[in-house]
Design a protein around this motif. Structure first.
Motif, PDB file in Angstrom:
ATOM      1  N   TRP A 148       0.815  -1.221   0.000  1.00 42.49           N
ATOM      2  CA  TRP A 148       0.000   0.000   0.000  1.00 42.49           C
ATOM      3  C   TRP A 148       0.848   1.272   0.000  1.00 42.49           C
ATOM      4  N   VAL A 215      -9.677  -2.225   3.219  1.00 42.91           N
ATOM      5  CA  VAL A 215      -9.451  -1.137   2.270  1.00 42.91           C
ATOM      6  C   VAL A 215      -8.579  -1.647   1.125  1.00 42.91           C
ATOM      7  N   LYS A 217      -5.828  -0.564  -0.811  1.00 48.71           N
ATOM      8  CA  LYS A 217      -4.803   0.480  -0.814  1.00 48.71           C
ATOM      9  C   LYS A 217      -3.854   0.350  -2.001  1.00 48.71           C
ATOM     10  N   ASN A 249      -8.761   2.578  -3.032  1.00 45.04           N
ATOM     11  CA  ASN A 249      -9.205   3.445  -1.927  1.00 45.04           C
ATOM     12  C   ASN A 249     -10.646   3.199  -1.490  1.00 45.04           C
ATOM     13  N   ASP A 250     -11.379   2.289  -2.137  1.00 41.14           N
ATOM     14  CA  ASP A 250     -12.690   1.891  -1.630  1.00 41.14           C
ATOM     15  C   ASP A 250     -12.515   0.980  -0.417  1.00 41.14           C
ATOM     16  N   SER A 251     -13.547   0.929   0.416  1.00 39.70           N
ATOM     17  CA  SER A 251     -13.469   0.084   1.607  1.00 39.70           C
ATOM     18  C   SER A 251     -14.825  -0.497   1.945  1.00 39.70           C
TER      19      SER A 251
END
Length: 317
Positions: A148, A215, A217, A249-251
């Protein structure tokens, strides 16, 4: 290697070293083209520099180094140094220049008391950034990066990246391992936290909830195909079982529930994410039931993370 004092010697290529201390002295023109690259500098004392160059050649190139602590990179004289794709972290001053003209591009100066001196702060200009390099283990001097890291695929778009293994994103990484076979891979990267949850002591037949955030990353889409653990009767999740897609960057937030079935038991388990991530996502779980009704022992530290339902983002195919 412990320190390098140049004493105006015509050094042309300093590469692939771990230097305890730094480089100190003049690097005059030698007609060969001088380069300092792919080194790790550990200055140690706060008053030392990874590179303290009193006079530099007009063709000096400093690239893909990692400098930790001290006073980072300090050039006191000369002209036209080309400084790019370096990491300078945890220094008093990241990069200090007292030259008429210099090229500063695609460097990551992170967690320094002063990022730049002698020139304006370059963060946000010419590809220069200030982000967590994500070193794997600073204590053990492992300056490879987690998947990440903000240094992956963040170097000069014109720099050679052909030595980086696939998938490499088509762009060089910043730091010591950029354009080497040891470069961190580009790709989907799960960052799951916390790494453990201790639900503490609760009575049998009761339950307690906590949250686990996952997440993406990395730099590519993550496809989560499953979340598994050993005994779902003790630790269960609200994961729905379908494929979940996370763009960079979505979680998502997963609710984990501890519901013990027996008294006088210390429970433990782990949950593993099945996905295409180049890094595994895993969490360790602990929970306890009372040893006896009149037990007066101090309970374990309870680490509880509330579940923010409104923060849950799940996309199903």
């Amino acid at each position: 290697m412990t320190g390098v004092q140049t004493c105006a010697l015509p050094i042309s290529d300093v590469r692939e070293n771990i230097i305890i201390g730094g480089i100190f002295g003049a690097l005059p023109d030698n007609g060969l083209g001088q380069m300092i690259h792919h080194n790790i500098f550990l200055p140690g004392a706060s008053y030392m520099s990874g590179m303290n160059i009193t006079e530099c050649a007009s063709n000096l190139k400093i690239f893909n180094n990692t400098v930790i602590g001290g006073d980072g990179i300090w050039i006191q004289g000369g002209n036209f140094p080309d400084i790019r794709n370096n990491i300078v972290a945890f220094a008093n001053t990241g990069i200090e220049l007292w030259v008429d003209t210099a090229t500063l591009a695609f460097n990551n100066v992170w967690a320094c008391t002063n990022r730049y001196s002698g020139v304006a702060d370059q963060t946000g200009k010419n590809g220069n950034i200030s982000v967590d390099p994500g070193f794997k283990n600073i204590v053990l001097s492992d300056f490879h990066s987690f998947c990440w890291s903000g240094c992956i695929d963040a170097g000069d778009t014109l720099s050679d990246f052909s030595m980086e293994p696939q998938p490499n994103g088509g762009r060089i990484n910043i730091g010591r391992y950029g354009n080497t076979p040891e470069a961190e891979l580009s790709g989907p990267c799960i960052w799951a936290f916390p790494e453990k949850i201790d639900f503490g002591y609760i009575p049998v037949a009761q339950q307690r909830d906590s949250a686990w955030r996952i997440v993406n990353k990395g730099h590519m889409q993550v496809n989560i195909s499953g979340i598994t653990n050993t005994d779902t009767t003790i630790f269960s999740t609200d994961y729905h079982g379908s494929t979940t897609i996370l763009n960079p960057n979505d979680s998502i937030v997963i609710k984990i529930t501890f519901h013990p079935t027996e008294n006088k038991v210390h429970y433990s388990d782990s949950i593993l994410i099945a996905s295409n991530s180049i890094a595994p996502g895993k969490i360790y779980l602990y929970g306890h039931t009372a040893l006896a009704i009149d037990d007066n022992s101090n309970p374990a530290e309870i680490i509880i993370y509330p579940v923010p339902a409104e923060d849950k983002l799940t996309v199903e195919l």
